[in-house]
Design an enzyme around this catalytic site. Structure first.
Site, short mmCIF file in Angstrom:
data_model
loop_
_atom_site.label_atom_id
_atom_site.label_comp_id
_atom_site.label_asym_id
_atom_site.label_seq_id
_atom_site.Cartn_x
_atom_site.Cartn_y
_atom_site.Cartn_z
N ASN A 11 -13.45 34.00 60.73
CA ASN A 11 -12.49 35.11 60.67
C ASN A 11 -11.35 34.79 61.64
O ASN A 11 -11.56 34.80 62.85
CB ASN A 11 -13.22 36.41 61.07
CG ASN A 11 -12.29 37.60 61.15
OD1 ASN A 11 -11.14 37.53 60.72
ND2 ASN A 11 -12.80 38.70 61.68
N LYS A 13 -8.70 36.44 62.12
CA LYS A 13 -8.08 37.67 62.66
C LYS A 13 -6.55 37.57 62.64
O LYS A 13 -5.98 36.95 61.75
CB LYS A 13 -8.62 37.95 64.06
CG LYS A 13 -10.13 37.95 64.12
CD LYS A 13 -10.68 38.55 65.38
CE LYS A 13 -12.18 38.42 65.39
NZ LYS A 13 -12.82 39.13 66.46
N HIS A 96 -15.42 45.17 59.07
CA HIS A 96 -15.45 44.50 60.37
C HIS A 96 -15.33 45.56 61.46
O HIS A 96 -14.62 46.55 61.30
CB HIS A 96 -14.31 43.48 60.48
CG HIS A 96 -14.44 42.62 61.69
ND1 HIS A 96 -14.02 43.05 62.93
CD2 HIS A 96 -14.97 41.39 61.87
CE1 HIS A 96 -14.29 42.09 63.82
NE2 HIS A 96 -14.87 41.08 63.19
N GLU A 98 -13.70 45.76 64.05
CA GLU A 98 -12.32 46.08 64.48
C GLU A 98 -11.65 46.99 63.46
O GLU A 98 -10.84 47.84 63.82
CB GLU A 98 -11.53 44.77 64.70
CG GLU A 98 -11.99 44.07 65.97
CD GLU A 98 -11.91 42.56 65.92
OE1 GLU A 98 -11.15 42.00 65.13
OE2 GLU A 98 -12.66 41.92 66.70
N GLU A 168 -23.14 42.12 62.95
CA GLU A 168 -22.31 41.79 64.10
C GLU A 168 -22.44 42.90 65.15
O GLU A 168 -21.74 43.93 65.06
CB GLU A 168 -20.84 41.68 63.68
CG GLU A 168 -20.59 40.60 62.66
CD GLU A 168 -19.16 40.08 62.76
OE1 GLU A 168 -19.00 38.88 63.00
OE2 GLU A 168 -18.22 40.87 62.62
N GLY A 174 -16.42 38.86 70.46
CA GLY A 174 -15.31 38.49 71.33
C GLY A 174 -15.59 38.70 72.81
O GLY A 174 -14.68 38.68 73.63
N SER A 214 -19.84 36.10 69.04
CA SER A 214 -19.79 35.00 70.00
C SER A 214 -20.66 33.81 69.59
O SER A 214 -21.32 33.19 70.43
CB SER A 214 -20.17 35.49 71.40
OG SER A 214 -19.24 36.48 71.83
C1 PEP Z 1 -15.86 38.33 64.56
O1 PEP Z 1 -14.70 38.64 64.72
O2 PEP Z 1 -16.39 38.61 63.49
C2 PEP Z 1 -16.57 37.63 65.63
C3 PEP Z 1 -17.85 37.48 65.50
O3 PEP Z 1 -15.81 37.18 66.70
P1 PEP Z 1 -16.33 36.22 67.89
O4 PEP Z 1 -17.05 35.07 67.26
O5 PEP Z 1 -15.09 35.82 68.61
O6 PEP Z 1 -17.26 37.04 68.73
#
Ligand code: PEP
Length: 251
Positions: A11, A13, A96, A98, A168, A174, A214
């Site tokens: 992703n 973003k 997601h 966000e 997630e 993040g 992460s």
């Molecule tokens: C994500 O945005 O779906 C995500 C898992 O980000 P990160 O790997 O940076 O934690």
């Protein structure tokens, strides 16, 4: 038991200019793929068509990061499933964290977006996950079951065939904090059990459940070793070609 093809999804973003997106996808096209994973990248809308064009004929598929629930109309700044598909997307991320927390995507809104994506044959990567507060209150499984129940409401297993789920944990996105492999496995197994109960064992066995939060080149191997983890949804490290290539080639 069904053998599930692993999926490694990135992703991007709100990152990358057109030129940066092109460089990244070109580098990924050259990467090994020893696990024969399905590789998916989700660029910004501005790069979607170009990345899809460059990825054509390679193992890389392209996802939108979100789609609107209407096919067209007066929805300034939004992108419809028709437009995403027209630009070359075969998949779309929905829900997601966000989108849920920053843009206010509720389960009800997501349910309409699921309908829109299905209507246009976009494969959905449906994200679920709990906040730290919910985890500490022992609500993880009930929160996730609620997100699945309400977000996917009204659709049959037949209609949802091919659905991809991404677990997630919000506290791990993040933040550099990753769920332990055991924590991930526990939730993935609970999601699969939910799918078996709600739809069928066959549907549950066939559905790929990705872990996100992460994921890095240094922790992907232990996460992917879990029996119910079928892949990863990667944010930060998906922007760095060598790191993402290593994640694709998990051991
Ligand atoms: C994500 O945005 O779906 C995500 C898992 O980000 P990160 O790997 O940076 O934690």
């Amino acid at each position: 038991m069904t053998k599930r093809t692993p999926i490694i999804a990135g992703n991007w973003k709100m990152h990358n200019t057109l030129a940066e997106s092109a460089t990244l996808v070109e580098a990924l096209k050259k990467a090994d793929n020893k696990n024969n994973a399905e590789i998916i990248v989700a660029p910004s809308y501005t790069s979607l068509a170009e990345v899809a064009r460059l990825a054509k004929g390679s193992a890389i598929k392209v996802a939108a990061q979100d789609v609107h629930w209407e096919d067209k109309g007066a929805f300034t700044s939004a992108v419809s499933p028709v437009q995403a598909k027209d630009a070359g997307a075969t998949h779309t991320i929905l829900g997601h964290s966000e989108r849920r927390s920053v843009f206010g995507d509720t389960d009800e809104i997501l349910n309409k977006k699921v309908a829109a994506a299905l209507r246009h044959g976009l494969t959905i990567i449906f994200c679920v996950g709990e906040t730290l507060q919910q985890r500490e209150a022992n609500e993880t499984i009930s929160v996730i079951e609620g997100q699945l129940e309400n977000g996917l409401k009204g659709f049959t297993a037949e209609q949802l065939k091919g659905l991809i789920i991404a677990y997630e944990p919000v506290w791990a996105i993040g933040t550099g904090k990753t769920a332990t492999p055991d924590q991930a496995q526990e939730v993935h197994a609970a999601i699969r059990k939910f799918l078996a109960g709600k739809y069928s064992q066959e549907f549950a066995d066939a559905t790929r459940i990705l872990y996100g939060g992460s994921v890095k080149d240094t922790n992907v191997d232990e996460i992917m070793a879990q029996p119910d983890v079928d892949g990863a949804l990667v944010g930060g490290q998906a922007l760095i070609a060598e790191k993402f290539a290593r994640i694709i080639n998990f051991n």
